[in-house]
Design an enzyme around this catalytic site. Structure first.
Site, PDB file in Angstrom:
ATOM      1  N   LYS A   9       6.273 -15.192   0.917  1.00  0.00           N
ATOM      2  CA  LYS A   9       6.933 -14.058   1.576  1.00  0.00           C
ATOM      3  C   LYS A   9       6.466 -13.958   3.030  1.00  0.00           C
ATOM      4  O   LYS A   9       7.252 -13.710   3.933  1.00  0.00           O
ATOM      5  CB  LYS A   9       6.650 -12.757   0.803  1.00  0.00           C
ATOM      6  CG  LYS A   9       7.395 -12.715  -0.537  1.00  0.00           C
ATOM      7  CD  LYS A   9       6.989 -11.553  -1.448  1.00  0.00           C
ATOM      8  CE  LYS A   9       7.675 -11.724  -2.813  1.00  0.00           C
ATOM      9  NZ  LYS A   9       7.401 -10.638  -3.754  1.00  0.00           N
TER      10      LYS A   9
ATOM     11  N   GLN B 156       2.972  -6.315  -4.444  1.00  0.00           N
ATOM     12  CA  GLN B 156       3.268  -7.407  -5.385  1.00  0.00           C
ATOM     13  C   GLN B 156       2.886  -6.992  -6.809  1.00  0.00           C
ATOM     14  O   GLN B 156       1.794  -6.487  -7.050  1.00  0.00           O
ATOM     15  CB  GLN B 156       2.495  -8.671  -4.963  1.00  0.00           C
ATOM     16  CG  GLN B 156       2.847  -9.918  -5.760  1.00  0.00           C
ATOM     17  CD  GLN B 156       4.293 -10.374  -5.587  1.00  0.00           C
ATOM     18  OE1 GLN B 156       4.889 -10.233  -4.526  1.00  0.00           O
ATOM     19  NE2 GLN B 156       4.863 -10.920  -6.646  1.00  0.00           N
TER      20      GLN B 156
ATOM     21  N   ASP C 107      11.778  -3.767  -1.879  1.00  0.00           N
ATOM     22  CA  ASP C 107      11.924  -4.399  -3.201  1.00  0.00           C
ATOM     23  C   ASP C 107      13.039  -3.733  -4.015  1.00  0.00           C
ATOM     24  O   ASP C 107      13.506  -4.281  -5.008  1.00  0.00           O
ATOM     25  CB  ASP C 107      10.618  -4.264  -4.002  1.00  0.00           C
ATOM     26  CG  ASP C 107       9.804  -5.549  -3.996  1.00  0.00           C
ATOM     27  OD1 ASP C 107      10.406  -6.626  -3.930  1.00  0.00           O
ATOM     28  OD2 ASP C 107       8.568  -5.456  -4.075  1.00  0.00           O
TER      29      ASP C 107
HETATM   30  N1  GUN Z   1       6.681  -9.645  -9.210  1.00  0.00           N
HETATM   31  C1  GUN Z   1       7.655 -10.434  -9.724  1.00  0.00           C
HETATM   32  N2  GUN Z   1       8.776 -10.330  -8.986  1.00  0.00           N
HETATM   33  C2  GUN Z   1       8.518  -9.466  -7.998  1.00  0.00           C
HETATM   34  C3  GUN Z   1       9.286  -8.955  -6.914  1.00  0.00           C
HETATM   35  O1  GUN Z   1      10.461  -9.254  -6.713  1.00  0.00           O
HETATM   36  N3  GUN Z   1       8.632  -8.088  -6.093  1.00  0.00           N
HETATM   37  C4  GUN Z   1       7.353  -7.713  -6.279  1.00  0.00           C
HETATM   38  N4  GUN Z   1       6.818  -6.841  -5.437  1.00  0.00           N
HETATM   39  N5  GUN Z   1       6.611  -8.161  -7.286  1.00  0.00           N
HETATM   40  C5  GUN Z   1       7.198  -9.028  -8.135  1.00  0.00           C
END
Ligand code: GUN
Length: 284
Positions: free
Chosen positions: A52, A96, A119
């Site tokens: 990211k 996350q 998100d």
């Molecule tokens: N864990 C698994 N997929 C995601 C996601 O799309 N965003 C975040 N923040 N955590 C995750």
């Protein structure tokens, strides 16, 4: 069978975002910033977070990184979120998941201002999706819609079966397919006659987290199959929820793992960050 190249399509999207970011930065005379919070040392999460941050760099955005030890108190994380919510220079906040077991993911998600929830996990954004208002869309399901549209897969009026009912993928996926006028069925671990239901799908979206579960007895000839799985097979090799080799000659379209849905999640996150900065700059 047409292989849907998620790497290529995600690259196109990142390049589009990069241009938009550059134009917006010129106009608002400031950086566009994503705060990325990682708690603990889950190795998969570390990889996602690294990717990211790399994507931010590629598209011309700034990432501000917070790596907190696993034993961090929930209160401390919540204070950090409060601070980032108030900071004018921060456009998006991403925590996350999963969080360590002593933290309540709902409480943490609820604390992020919906306007910075890139998100799309905050209940306000989830609610907006449900009723069809604008808001941030969760990145993986939004990325799947982009994959289908940019590959020319028709959705309107088609039978779409979604296997999996998570808050991150299955449930929002169903709402987005509904918005595209598909006839939607959601299946899960208690579903009876799973094979028969899947066999009626024009579009099958597999998001159950079981390696190579969907074999050819689940697939209708000519179906478009989207594999959201990120699993390990018997030999520890990365694979999806679908048995790729077994089903490939039956499908009209199929996504590989890796290189299908995965890269799209990050591309859509970049799109959400840009949109956040744009909206915040216009409404100030
Ligand atoms: N864990 C698994 N997929 C995601 C996601 O799309 N965003 C975040 N923040 N955590 C995750």
């Amino acid at each position: 069978m047409i292989l849907i190249d998620g790497k290529k399509i995600s690259q196109e999207i990142k390049d589009e975002v990069k241009e938009q970011v550059s134009a917006l930065k010129e106009k608002i005379k400031r950086d566009i910033s994503l705060a990325v919070i990682l708690v603990g040392d889950d190795s998969a999460s570390q990889v996602y977070v690294r990717n990211k941050k790399k994507a931010c760099e590629y598209t011309g955005m700034r990432s501000v990184s917070y790596e907190l030890p696993a034993e961090t108190k929930e209160e401390e994380l919540l204070s950090l979120i409060d601070e980032l919510n108030e900071r004018e220079d921060i456009d998006g906040i991403l925590v996350q998941l999963p969080l360590p077991p002593h933290m309540d993911e709902n409480r943490v998600t609820l604390r992020i201002k919906p306007e910075k929830d890139v998100d799309g996990f905050h209940p306000v954004n989830v609610g907006n999706l449900l009723i069809g208002n604008d808001g941030f869309l969760p990145c993986t399901p939004a990325g799947i819609i982009e994959l289908l549209k940019r590959s020319g897969v028709p959705i309107d009026g088609k039978n779409c079966v979604i296997a999996g009912r998570s808050n991150i993928v299955g449930k929002p996926m169903a709402l987005l397919m509904l918005r595209e006028n598909a006839t939607v069925t959601i299946c899960h671990s208690h579903t009876k006659e799973l094979k028969d239901i899947c066999k009626r799908a024009d579009i099958l979206i597999a998001a159950i987290g079981k390696p190579k579960f969907f074999t050819r007895n689940y697939i209708k000839e000519g179906a478009a199959v989207i594999d959201v799985g990120m699993d390990r097979d018997n030999e520890g090799k990365l694979c999806g929820d679908c048995d790729f080799e077994d089903i490939k000659d039956l499908c009209s379209y199929l996504t590989p793992v890796p290189g299908g849905v995965g890269p799209m999640t990050i591309a859509m996150l970049m799109k959400n960050c840009f949109e956040s900065a744009k909206t915040r700059a216009l409404t100030k």
